[in-house]
Design a protein around this motif. Structure first.
Motif, PDB file in Angstrom:
ATOM      1  N   VAL A 105      -1.569  34.492  17.914  1.00  0.00           N
ATOM      2  CA  VAL A 105      -0.463  33.659  18.319  1.00  0.00           C
ATOM      3  C   VAL A 105       0.136  33.327  16.957  1.00  0.00           C
ATOM      4  CG1 VAL A 105      -0.267  31.167  19.377  1.00  0.00           C
ATOM      5  CG2 VAL A 105      -1.999  32.967  20.144  1.00  0.00           C
ATOM      6  N   VAL A 106       1.586  33.248  16.922  1.00  0.00           N
ATOM      7  CA  VAL A 106       2.483  32.821  16.085  1.00  0.00           C
ATOM      8  C   VAL A 106       3.141  31.593  16.424  1.00  0.00           C
ATOM      9  CG1 VAL A 106       4.204  33.735  14.631  1.00  0.00           C
ATOM     10  CG2 VAL A 106       2.510  35.181  15.444  1.00  0.00           C
ATOM     11  N   CYS A 107       2.875  30.548  15.812  1.00  0.00           N
ATOM     12  CA  CYS A 107       3.555  29.141  16.100  1.00  0.00           C
ATOM     13  C   CYS A 107       5.042  29.065  15.728  1.00  0.00           C
ATOM     14  CB  CYS A 107       2.944  28.129  15.332  1.00  0.00           C
ATOM     15  SG  CYS A 107       0.964  27.836  15.775  1.00  0.00           S
ATOM     16  N   ARG A 108       5.629  28.925  16.773  1.00  0.00           N
ATOM     17  CA  ARG A 108       7.180  28.719  16.656  1.00  0.00           C
ATOM     18  C   ARG A 108       7.608  27.269  16.389  1.00  0.00           C
ATOM     19  NH1 ARG A 108      10.213  29.528  20.845  1.00  0.00           N
ATOM     20  NH2 ARG A 108      11.713  30.400  19.866  1.00  0.00           N
ATOM     21  N   ALA A 109       6.848  26.541  16.763  1.00  0.00           N
ATOM     22  CA  ALA A 109       6.952  24.609  16.558  1.00  0.00           C
ATOM     23  C   ALA A 109       5.671  24.313  16.327  1.00  0.00           C
ATOM     24  CB  ALA A 109       7.588  24.403  17.799  1.00  0.00           C
ATOM     25  N   PRO A 110       5.685  22.946  15.748  1.00  0.00           N
ATOM     26  CA  PRO A 110       4.421  22.399  15.250  1.00  0.00           C
ATOM     27  C   PRO A 110       3.399  22.123  16.563  1.00  0.00           C
ATOM     28  CG  PRO A 110       6.115  21.260  14.015  1.00  0.00           C
ATOM     29  CD  PRO A 110       6.729  22.391  14.991  1.00  0.00           C
ATOM     30  N   PRO A 111       2.078  22.230  16.692  1.00  0.00           N
ATOM     31  CA  PRO A 111       1.354  22.130  17.565  1.00  0.00           C
ATOM     32  C   PRO A 111       1.294  20.746  18.263  1.00  0.00           C
ATOM     33  CG  PRO A 111       0.089  23.452  15.985  1.00  0.00           C
ATOM     34  CD  PRO A 111       1.427  22.913  15.374  1.00  0.00           C
ATOM     35  N   ALA A 120       6.108  27.405  22.717  1.00  0.00           N
ATOM     36  CA  ALA A 120       6.278  26.807  21.042  1.00  0.00           C
ATOM     37  C   ALA A 120       5.405  28.008  20.340  1.00  0.00           C
ATOM     38  CB  ALA A 120       5.574  25.387  20.928  1.00  0.00           C
ATOM     39  N   TYR A 121       5.196  29.052  20.826  1.00  0.00           N
ATOM     40  CA  TYR A 121       4.352  30.091  20.242  1.00  0.00           C
ATOM     41  C   TYR A 121       4.827  31.624  20.589  1.00  0.00           C
ATOM     42  CZ  TYR A 121       1.645  30.767  24.443  1.00  0.00           C
ATOM     43  OH  TYR A 121       1.184  30.870  25.676  1.00  0.00           O
ATOM     44  N   SER A 122       4.593  32.583  19.675  1.00  0.00           N
ATOM     45  CA  SER A 122       4.916  33.868  20.243  1.00  0.00           C
ATOM     46  C   SER A 122       3.456  34.716  20.269  1.00  0.00           C
ATOM     47  CB  SER A 122       6.064  34.634  19.369  1.00  0.00           C
ATOM     48  OG  SER A 122       7.139  33.843  19.389  1.00  0.00           O
ATOM     49  N   HIS A 123       3.575  35.941  20.949  1.00  0.00           N
ATOM     50  CA  HIS A 123       2.374  36.501  20.913  1.00  0.00           C
ATOM     51  C   HIS A 123       2.838  37.734  19.924  1.00  0.00           C
ATOM     52  CE1 HIS A 123       0.967  35.351  24.951  1.00  0.00           C
ATOM     53  NE2 HIS A 123       2.220  35.384  25.461  1.00  0.00           N
ATOM     54  N   MET A 124       1.779  38.306  19.154  1.00  0.00           N
ATOM     55  CA  MET A 124       1.603  39.420  18.573  1.00  0.00           C
ATOM     56  C   MET A 124       0.515  40.244  18.843  1.00  0.00           C
ATOM     57  SD  MET A 124       2.930  39.951  14.488  1.00  0.00           S
ATOM     58  CE  MET A 124       1.673  39.252  13.564  1.00  0.00           C
ATOM     59  N   LEU A 125       0.764  41.538  19.410  1.00  0.00           N
ATOM     60  CA  LEU A 125      -0.522  42.354  19.795  1.00  0.00           C
ATOM     61  C   LEU A 125      -0.468  43.498  19.315  1.00  0.00           C
ATOM     62  CD1 LEU A 125       1.200  40.900  22.536  1.00  0.00           C
ATOM     63  CD2 LEU A 125      -1.085  41.156  23.366  1.00  0.00           C
ATOM     64  N   CYS A 126      -1.569  44.149  18.905  1.00  0.00           N
ATOM     65  CA  CYS A 126      -1.557  45.411  18.246  1.00  0.00           C
ATOM     66  C   CYS A 126      -2.300  46.237  19.085  1.00  0.00           C
ATOM     67  CB  CYS A 126      -2.242  45.316  16.880  1.00  0.00           C
ATOM     68  SG  CYS A 126      -2.571  46.760  15.981  1.00  0.00           S
ATOM     69  N   ASP A 141      -6.181  34.513  13.546  1.00  0.00           N
ATOM     70  CA  ASP A 141      -5.670  34.696  14.950  1.00  0.00           C
ATOM     71  C   ASP A 141      -4.462  34.054  15.126  1.00  0.00           C
ATOM     72  OD1 ASP A 141      -7.724  36.626  15.600  1.00  0.00           O
ATOM     73  OD2 ASP A 141      -9.122  35.037  15.897  1.00  0.00           O
ATOM     74  N   VAL A 142      -4.460  32.925  14.550  1.00  0.00           N
ATOM     75  CA  VAL A 142      -3.178  31.933  14.894  1.00  0.00           C
ATOM     76  C   VAL A 142      -2.169  31.763  13.345  1.00  0.00           C
ATOM     77  CG1 VAL A 142      -2.404  29.735  15.402  1.00  0.00           C
ATOM     78  CG2 VAL A 142      -4.608  30.640  16.393  1.00  0.00           C
ATOM     79  N   LEU A 143      -1.271  32.065  13.459  1.00  0.00           N
ATOM     80  CA  LEU A 143      -0.321  31.929  12.262  1.00  0.00           C
ATOM     81  C   LEU A 143       0.555  30.697  12.549  1.00  0.00           C
ATOM     82  CD1 LEU A 143      -1.033  35.013  12.361  1.00  0.00           C
ATOM     83  CD2 LEU A 143       1.303  35.518  11.631  1.00  0.00           C
ATOM     84  N   PRO A 144       0.256  29.858  11.542  1.00  0.00           N
ATOM     85  CA  PRO A 144       1.074  28.399  11.566  1.00  0.00           C
ATOM     86  C   PRO A 144       2.279  28.528  11.599  1.00  0.00           C
ATOM     87  CG  PRO A 144       0.090  28.664   9.347  1.00  0.00           C
ATOM     88  CD  PRO A 144      -0.319  29.854  10.167  1.00  0.00           C
ATOM     89  N   GLN A 145       3.148  29.623  11.276  1.00  0.00           N
ATOM     90  CA  GLN A 145       4.573  29.462  11.171  1.00  0.00           C
ATOM     91  C   GLN A 145       4.958  31.183  11.202  1.00  0.00           C
ATOM     92  OE1 GLN A 145       5.899  27.434   7.892  1.00  0.00           O
ATOM     93  NE2 GLN A 145       5.181  29.042   6.428  1.00  0.00           N
ATOM     94  N   ALA A 146       6.095  31.333  12.078  1.00  0.00           N
ATOM     95  CA  ALA A 146       6.669  32.594  11.979  1.00  0.00           C
ATOM     96  C   ALA A 146       7.392  33.108  10.845  1.00  0.00           C
ATOM     97  CB  ALA A 146       7.464  32.827  13.257  1.00  0.00           C
ATOM     98  N   GLY A 147       8.122  32.244   9.934  1.00  0.00           N
ATOM     99  CA  GLY A 147       8.513  32.211   8.917  1.00  0.00           C
ATOM    100  C   GLY A 147       9.943  32.393   8.855  1.00  0.00           C
ATOM    101  N   GLU A 148      10.752  32.673   7.980  1.00  0.00           N
ATOM    102  CA  GLU A 148      12.234  32.919   8.162  1.00  0.00           C
ATOM    103  C   GLU A 148      12.843  33.802   8.926  1.00  0.00           C
ATOM    104  OE1 GLU A 148      16.151  33.771   4.979  1.00  0.00           O
ATOM    105  OE2 GLU A 148      13.935  33.724   4.163  1.00  0.00           O
ATOM    106  N   VAL A 149      13.937  33.504   9.708  1.00  0.00           N
ATOM    107  CA  VAL A 149      14.497  34.189  10.643  1.00  0.00           C
ATOM    108  C   VAL A 149      16.053  34.705  10.306  1.00  0.00           C
ATOM    109  CG1 VAL A 149      12.834  33.850  12.694  1.00  0.00           C
ATOM    110  CG2 VAL A 149      14.947  32.667  12.573  1.00  0.00           C
ATOM    111  N   THR A 150      16.488  35.760  10.878  1.00  0.00           N
ATOM    112  CA  THR A 150      17.924  35.999  10.250  1.00  0.00           C
ATOM    113  C   THR A 150      18.658  35.586  11.583  1.00  0.00           C
ATOM    114  OG1 THR A 150      17.673  38.361  10.808  1.00  0.00           O
ATOM    115  CG2 THR A 150      17.349  37.626   8.440  1.00  0.00           C
ATOM    116  N   TRP A 151      17.880  35.646  12.778  1.00  0.00           N
ATOM    117  CA  TRP A 151      18.845  35.432  14.204  1.00  0.00           C
ATOM    118  C   TRP A 151      17.903  34.918  15.032  1.00  0.00           C
ATOM    119  CZ3 TRP A 151      20.009  39.563  18.113  1.00  0.00           C
ATOM    120  CH2 TRP A 151      19.071  40.679  18.052  1.00  0.00           C
TER     121      TRP A 151
END
Length: 218
Positions: A105-111, A120-126, A141-151
């Motif tokens: 689970v990748v957080c897109r906004a603070p919990p 407020a989150y995205s899935h990342m599945l492998c 298993d939980v990333l506190p932020q997705a990081g910089e995005v270009t778009w």
């Protein structure tokens, strides 16, 4: 347009046509984020779900047994319902015989915050056919932020790093393929880690950016 300096090739093409023209991508792992229903105004939600599952299955079918396919997807809320893209991707993986190695689970906004059109989150599945998770190499298993995005539809740099490092540390594959590469963040991060990268992007403008984007790692 490849160069020895960037070790990157970006095709300006339709991703489905390109994938259908390929066999299994030997030596490659795949990291991608597939288009949302908002990009298909002529399709109903049900039609887009069918498209999404078929396309995810096609992507998975091109991954070699010693590689992994990593999907980064953000759910949507539409017509008073929740559309779970993680579920749709897993349906495709079951059809193709690929096992789920991890689901982050990748957080897109603070919990604790409230969001509306998107959660407020995205899935990342492998997924993989041949690779199996090494519990000694487990990561968060939980990333506190997705990081910089270009778009707005792009995958964050921190999420890209986690995905690319997993490929580097857990598979023999050394080329990353992103069939829906957008501005090329996945490709740029892969190059920074010493991996080669291949992208496909329908928009000529975005493809040009994807060929040159740099994301120096701090």
């Amino acid at each position: 347009m490849a160069s020895d300096e960037s070790k990157r090739t970006v095709h300006c093409a339709d991703a489905l046509a390109w994938l259908e023209g390929q066999g299994v991508l030997a030596g490659c792992s795949i990291i991608t984020s597939m288009p949302d229903v908002s990009e298909f105004p002529s399709l109903s939600l049900a039609e887009w779900k069918d498209w999404f599952i078929r396309t995810a299955a096609l992507v998975l079918s091109r991954c070699p047994d010693d590689g992994v396919t990593i999907f980064y997807q953000t759910d949507i809320k539409k017509d008073g319902t929740w559309v779970d893209k993680g579920y749709l991707v897993q349906k495709a993986a079951e059809q193709q015989g690929h096992a789920l190695l991890w689901h982050k689970v990748v957080c897109r906004a603070p919990p604790g915050g409230v969001t509306f059109g998107r959660p407020a989150y995205s899935h990342m599945l492998c997924f993989s056919k041949g690779i199996r998770a090494d519990l000694a190499k487990s990561t968060a298993d939980v990333l506190p932020q997705a990081g910089e995005v270009t778009w707005t539809r792009g995958m964050g740099v921190e999420a890209c790093l986690v995905a690319c490092r997993y490929v580097l540390d857990n598979t023999p594959t050394r080329t990353i393929v992103d069939p829906f590469c957008g501005h090329g963040t996945v490709l740029a991060v892969a190059n920074e880690l010493g991996l080669e990268a291949v992208g496909v992007e329908l928009s000529a403008k975005r493809a040009r950016k994807a060929r040159t984007l740099r994301m120096p790692l701090k």
